[in-house]
Write a protein that holds these residues in place. Structure first.
Motif: not given
Length: 229
Positions: A96, A100, A103, A184
Motif C-alpha cells: 500500500r 502511494r 502514484t 509515507t
C-alpha cells in the motif's frame, strides 16, 4: 511518551506504525505534525486501543535464546509467530505504501518504480512457501522426521527469496531516501529494512538449525540465502 510525539515521527521510527495509523484513519503524512494524543482526541478514538497497538510493535525478540539447544517444535512455534504471521502483516502495508509513493512521486528520478509490483510478487511467493511449510514440512519436523525432498525444495525457495531481496534493494536504491522525502516514503523504507532483516533471520533459523537433523553429520553447514553476499 508516545502520546506527545508527532504522528510523522512515530511513523518513521516505529516499523509498522503506518498500518496502525491507517487502521485508525490517523493522517501521519500531511497531518504528521500533530501529536498522537491530539490526533486521537480529534477523531474520538479509544486512546488505550491505539497505544496498545503501537506498543505491540515495539516488543523485542529475545536474542539470548540458543535455538541449537531447543527442541524443533519450540523453534517452529517461534517461526510461525515471529515470521510467518509477521510477514503476512508486513507485506500488505508495504504494498500500500509503495503504491502511494509511486502514484504521488512518479515523476521523481528517485521514485522506486516497480517496487509495489515486486512486493506483490514477493507476497505471493512467500505465502505459497509458508503454506507448504505449515501444511507439509513443519508437521513432519514436529515428529522428528526430516524429509530430504521437502527440505530441498524449501532451501531452493530460500535462495529465490534471497534473490528477491536483492531486487528489492535495487528498486528502492537500497532504501536511501531522497532529500525532503515525505513521511509515507520514509515509513516505506523503514518497513522494507525491517522486512529484509526479518526474512533473512527467518531463513537463517530454518537453514542452519530447523532443517538440519541433529543426529547427522553436517550440522551447522552454511546455507546462505544469497542476500548477504
Amino acid at each position: 511518551m508516545l502520546l506527545t510525539q508527532p504522528l510523522g515521527q512515530l511513523a518513521t521510527r516505529i516499523a509498522g506504525a503506518t498500518a496502525v495509523f491507517h487502521q485508525f484513519k490517523l493522517d501521519f503524512c500531511c497531518g504528521g505534525q500533530q501529536s498522537l494524543g491530539e490526533a486521537i482526541a480529534k477523531r474520538g478514538l479509544n486512546q488505550q486501543e491505539v497505544l496498545q497497538a503501537l506498543e505491540n510493535l515495539q516488543h523485542q525478540k529475545d536474542p539470548a535464546i540458543n535455538w541449537h539447544a531447543e527442541p524443533a517444535p519450540k523453534l517452529i512455534d517461534y517461526i510461525l509467530v515471529n515470521f510467518h504471521q509477521k510477514h503476512r502483516q508486513q507485506l500488505p502495508e508495504l504494498i500500500r505504501l509503495a503504491k502511494r509513493v509511486e502514484t504521488v512521486h512518479g515523476d521523481s528520478p528517485d521514485c522506486p518504480h516497480g517496487l509495489a509490483a515486486h512486493l506483490h510478487d514477493m507476497q505471493q511467493e512467500l505465502e505459497s512457501h509458508m503454506l507448504k511449510e505449515e501444511q507439509i514440512l513443519f508437521p513432519m519436523l514436529r515428529q522428528g522426521i526430516y524429509p530430504y525432498g521437502p527440505i530441498s525444495v524449501m532451501l531452493e525457495e530460500h535462495q529465490e527469496h534471497g534473490d528477491a531481496l536483492k531486487k528489492l534493494d535495487e528498486l528502492s536504491f537500497e532504501q536511501q531516501l531522497p532529500l525532503g522525502a515525505c513521511n509515507t516514503w520514509t515509513a516505506l523504507y523503514l518497513g522494507l529494512k525491517e522486512l529484509k532483516e526479518d526474512l533473512m533471520q527467518h531463513i537463517l533459523l530454518e537453514n542452519e538449525i530447523l532443517f538440519v537433523e541433529p543426529t547427522k553429520p553436517g550440522h551447522g553447514e552454511q546455507h546462505c540465502c544469497g542476500s548477504c553476499q
